[in-house]
Structure formats: structure tokens, C-alpha cells
Design a protein around this motif. Structure first.
Motif, PDB file in Angstrom:
ATOM      1  N   TRP A 250       0.846  -1.198   0.000  1.00  0.00           N
ATOM      2  CA  TRP A 250       0.000   0.000   0.000  1.00  0.00           C
ATOM      3  C   TRP A 250       0.882   1.248   0.000  1.00  0.00           C
ATOM      4  N   ASP A 253       2.094   1.735  -3.399  1.00  0.00           N
ATOM      5  CA  ASP A 253       1.139   1.778  -4.501  1.00  0.00           C
ATOM      6  C   ASP A 253       1.172   3.150  -5.165  1.00  0.00           C
ATOM      7  N   ASN A 257       1.383   4.950 -11.642  1.00  0.00           N
ATOM      8  CA  ASN A 257       0.503   6.111 -11.786  1.00  0.00           C
ATOM      9  C   ASN A 257       0.678   6.868 -13.096  1.00  0.00           C
ATOM     10  N   SER A 336      -0.575  13.180  -2.451  1.00  0.00           N
ATOM     11  CA  SER A 336      -0.840  11.845  -2.964  1.00  0.00           C
ATOM     12  C   SER A 336      -2.278  11.738  -3.480  1.00  0.00           C
TER      13      SER A 336
END
Ligand code: ARG
Length: 505
Positions: A250, A253, A257, A336
Motif C-alpha cells: 500500500w 502503490d 501512476n 498523494s
């Protein structure tokens, strides 16, 4: 709740106004891999505005969010020892890098936005691509957004209440507020969104640097007692290791993108791989050093039980400046979340352009060139998740679903090496890498189920496959929802948006 409603709308297609033929996301020749200025100038398009710096910022600034400031406790709890935790932190970094290198091949080969969506379309055809866009617009992307904004809310509020747990409703309201601001920024202009991303990425790197220097200082003072015997108390169980991976992954992650916005990258065949090769090792090194820093001022026991390790760290190292830590976490999560929404809008845009989601979601603002309807749609679902969900409940669940698709992308890559050997591949990854990532993702999907089969994993799988119920009538047979054309036109005027010209014409 939200899933049901939004699902009901999905798949309606208004044929009248869409210029694209809903055809295949085919490959593009090398000439179309170029930056701005090729035959696309006068038509309505998302513009190519993301260069190398913004590219790295979109990766680094999205990856570093809430995870590194909260997950170390959970990871330690699941592995039992700091040595094993550290191994997993590094393995997660390596896995992200290998995954991203494979995505670099996929993203330079098929330069349309939408990442997995575009690759599934190429490799497997429409149904799997639809299922991906279905699951990610309704669950994956909004849940990422919700988790990050909830962390934002938690830290922003915590800075003001010291005595007690901050009231839940206040945290949720602050989370929603952040979401609205980010939505506004992203609808207002692409330049503003990328500038916000750059500034916040720089700010969070400063925060990371503060932690690392604080740790280094403590280390030189001789605080290394907690770093001895790193592997004491290690627990070994297949399922525990897999869920420990979920916690770590996580924090990493967001490594894919940039693949969501390929159409907006200047010279993607160079800048996409470069941004990946710079961004992900940078994050990995930061995470390694931060983990060591934490341990210079707290014992593994304290780390495992701390509600927010970064704040504990700040209180012990920064003295009167300890307020810097919650502030850093809010900055980090805000950035983020911005990067996440930026990408989510593009995914929605790419899928609806092919007629897989509502047409209106693929429209772009006529003067601002932002995919406003898609952004608004995402934010509504994410907002509902903020209201009804909790951070922890969303994370494991998210990772399970996400890795099904990351694994799927590896299959797509491997398959296309055979089915489309002549596609231009400006960057070619050593074929062993996608195989390795595939094997690990299978382990990550199956491990937790074997270890502790809970009904949620079944629900998730059913939900993904359940998308077919909408695919068959609305996408495959192009069944039209009555009055949908009127609604589309109304929304089109309300948002001042218009269809884009397909890149594939
Ligand atoms: N890694 C981020 C964090 O630690 C979350 C990123 C969410 N994922 C994404 N693809 N935007 O909070």
C-alpha cells in the motif's frame, strides 16, 4: 450503497454525439509517439504537459502518501521482527520496480491513457478491459482516494486535539473538504494540478529528509540498541507474509501512476521509462532510511503499538518543532490524493471514450482541457466511501483487488510478445521480469485466501465478474438507456464539456 447506484448508470451509451468509433485501442506507429505538435493541434485534446520532472513527481508524489507514516507498525505486527519487516519493505520496493518496468514496456508500446484498461483492450479484447474499468472506477480508484483523504483528515484534526481521539465525524468532514479542494484544482487546470503535485512532492521530500536526518543524528549519538538482533521473534506463515506484503505494498502503490496519463506526457517513449527508473528507487531508498530512523528512537514493541509512528518519532526527536510531523503527513497525503485523482480522471476518460462507461465521462472541458465529468464522478463515489468506510477495512481489500489486475497486466505483456511480435516497443523489458511479477501476484492473491479465507475476498471476486451483467446489454448489444441522450446534452452544457477527437483516427 454507492456501488449500486453508480453501477446502474454505467454502460449507457449515447451514440449520437460521440465522434469515436468505439473501435479497438490499436497500436500507434512511432510517429504518434512524439510530443506535442503532431496533427493534433486544432482538435480538442488533453494536451501534452507532463515532462520529466512532473512525471517523476506524479510517481513519487503519489507513492509517498500515508503509508510510510503509518504502515510500519502493521508490518511489524504481522512479521514479528524488525529484520523481517525490513526485508519485506525492500522486497515491496523491488516488486514495485519490476512491475513498473514491465508497465514501461506496455506504456511505450500502447501510448493511450488508461494503463491496464488500454493494455487489456489490446491483449484480451473488450470484456476484460471493461471489467477492469468497471472495478476500478467503482471501487479501486475511489477507495484509494478515500483511504488517503481519511488519513489526511485524521492527521489534520489530530494536530489540534491532543487530549482525546478526534471525533469521527470531524475527521470525515475534513477528509471531504480536502477532496473538494483537490477536485476543484483538477477541474480548474491541468497545469495547476501538476504544479500542486510538484510543490507538494518537493515539500514531502523535505519532510522525509527531516525524518532521515533526525534518525541519522540519533544514530550518531549511539542509539542503535534496537537495531541489534534484527531477526529475533520472526513469525513465519504464508498468509501473514502475504498480508504483511499488502501493508507494505500500500505504501508503494502508485508505481504505475504515470501509465494512466501517457497521452499527456511529452515524448512518452523516453520520459515514461525515465520517470519510472528515477522515481521508484528514490522512494525505496527513502522508505529504507525512514524505517531505520524510526528505530533509533523507539523499540520494536513501541513501534508495533504506536498509532502513528511518525508522530511518535516527531515527539521524541523534534522537541518544540514536533508539530512538523502531523503537518508533513497532511502535506504528503494531500499531494498523494491529488496525484490519485489526476490519474483516476484519465482512466475514466479512456474507458468511456471507448463506450465502456457513460459517454459524458469522456468529455473534456472546452477551455480548460480537463476531464471534468470523470473527476466529479470519481469524487462522488470516493466521498461516499469516506462517509461509510474506515482506513483499515479498505486497505487489505484494495490490495487484493489491485493485484488481480497488476497480475493481469503481466499476462497481457507476456501474451502480446507472442500475439503482436511486431508492435513497436521503444522499451523492452527482460521477459523474466513480468513472469516473476506474475508469480508473485498469484501468491499475493491466493496467500491470504488460503491462510484465512474470509467472505470479503469472495465478494470482491463476485463484484468484478458481476460487471458482465452490465457489459452484455449496454456495451456489447449497445442497448440505450431511455432519455440518456437528453441527460448527456444537459450535463454537457452544465459542465461546458465536449467530446474529444480520438487519438486513433
Ligand atoms: N502509496 C500511497 C500511500 O502510501 C497510496 C497511493 C494510492 N495509489 C494510487 N495509485 N494512487 O498512501
Amino acid at each position: 450503497g454507492a456501488g449500486g447506484n453508480a453501477g446502474g448508470d454505467s454502460g449507457g451509451r449515447c451514440n449520437g454525439t460521440a465522434p469515436q468509433d468505439g473501435g479497438e485501442a490499436g497500436p500507434k506507429g512511432p510517429d504518434q509517439l512524439e510530443g506535442p505538435g503532431t496533427a493534433q493541434n486544432d482538435s480538442l485534446h488533453l494536451k501534452r504537459r507532463v515532462g520529466l520532472v512532473s512525471g517523476v513527481a506524479l510517481i513519487v508524489g503519489t507513492m509517498i502518501g500515508s503509508g510510510i507514516f503509518v504502515s510500519p507498525s502493521g508490518l511489524l505486527e504481522r512479521t514479528g521482527s524488525i529484520g523481517m519487516s525490513f526485508v519485506i519493505w525492500m522486497a515491496c520496493g523491488l516488486l514495485s520496480l519490476l512491475g513498473a518496468l514491465s508497465y514501461a514496456e506496455l506504456g511505450t508500446m500502447n501510448t493511450s491513457s488508461g494503463a491496464e484498461y488500454a493494455y487489456f483492450m489490446d491483449a484480451f479484447g473488450a470484456p476484460p478491459a471493461f471489467l477492469f474499468s468497471w472495478a476500478s472506477t467503482l471501487v479501486l480508484k475511489p477507495s484509494q482516494m478515500a483511504i488517503i483523504c481519511l488519513s489526511f483528515g485524521k492527521y489534520a484534526v489530530e494536530a489540534f486535539v491532543t487530549e482525546c481521539e478526534p471525533p469521527d465525524i470531524v475527521v470525515k468532514m475534513v477528509a471531504l473538504l480536502a477532496m473538494v479542494v483537490i477536485l476543484y484544482v483538477n477541474c480548474y487546470s491541468v497545469n495547476l494540478a501538476t504544479s500542486v503535485q510538484n510543490v507538494f512532492t518537493a515539500a514531502k521530500l523535505v519532510a522525509v529528509l527531516i525524518v532521515i536526518m533526525g534518525g541519522a543524528y540519533k544514530m550518531f549519538e549511539g542509539n542503535t540498541q534496537h537495531l541489534k538482533e534484527p531477526f529475533k521473534d520472526t513469525q513465519f506463515s504464508i498468509g501473514n507474509i502475504a498480508t504483511a506484503f499488502y501493508t507494505g505494498l500500500w505504501a508503494y502503490d502508485g508505481w504505475n501512476n504515470l501509465n494512466y496519463v501517457t497521452e499527456e506526457i511529452k515524448n512518452p517513449s523516453k520520459n515514461l521509462p525515465r520517470s519510472i527508473v528515477i522515481g521508484i528507487p528514490l522512494v525505496t531508498v527513502c522508505y529504507a532510511l525512514i524505517n531505520v530512523s524510526y528505530l533509533t528512537v523507539m523499540s520494536p514493541m513501541e513501534m508495533a503499538t504506536s498509532e502513528a509512528v511518525a508522530v511518535t518519532f516527531g515527539n521524541r526527536v523534534l522537541g518544540v518543532m514536533s508539530w512538523l510531523m502531523p503537518l508533513s503527513v497532511t502535506i504528503s497525503t494531500f499531494g498523494s490524493a491529488n496525484g490519485t485523482l489526476f490519474a483516476a480522471g484519465r482512466l475514466c476518460f479512456a474507458a468511456s471514450r471507448e463506450g465502456h462507461l457513460l459517454d459524458i465521462l469522456s468529455y473534456v472541458h472546452v477551455r480548460r482541457y480537463t476531464p471534468a465529468p470523470g473527476l466529479v464522478f470519481h469524487s462522488i463515489i470516493a466521498g461516499a466511501m469516506v462517509m461509510y468506510g474506515t482506513i483499515d477495512s479498505l486497505i487489505d481489500f484494495f490490495s487484493f483487488t489491485a493485484w488481480i489486475f497488476y497480475g493481469g497486466a503481466m499476462v497481457a505483456l507476456i501474451m502480446m510478445r507472442y500475439t503482436k511480435p511486431n508492435y513497436p516497443r521503444p522499451y523492452k523489458v527482460p521477459i523474466i521480469i513480468p513472469y516473476l511479477v506474475l508469480v508473485i501476484s498469484i501468491y499475493l492473491i491466493i496467500g491470504p485466501i488460503v491462510d484465512k479465507p474470509t467472505i470479503e475476498y469472495l465478494y470482491a471476486s463476485f463484484f468484478i465478474l458481476g460487471g458482465m451483467v452490465f457489459y452484455v446489454p449496454f456495451v456489447h448489444y449497445k442497448l440505450r438507456i431511455p432519455y440518456m441522450d437528453g441527460v448527456t446534452v444537459f450535463l454537457q452544457m452544465l459542465f461546458e464539456v465536449a467530446p474529444t477527437t480520438s487519438m486513433f483516427d
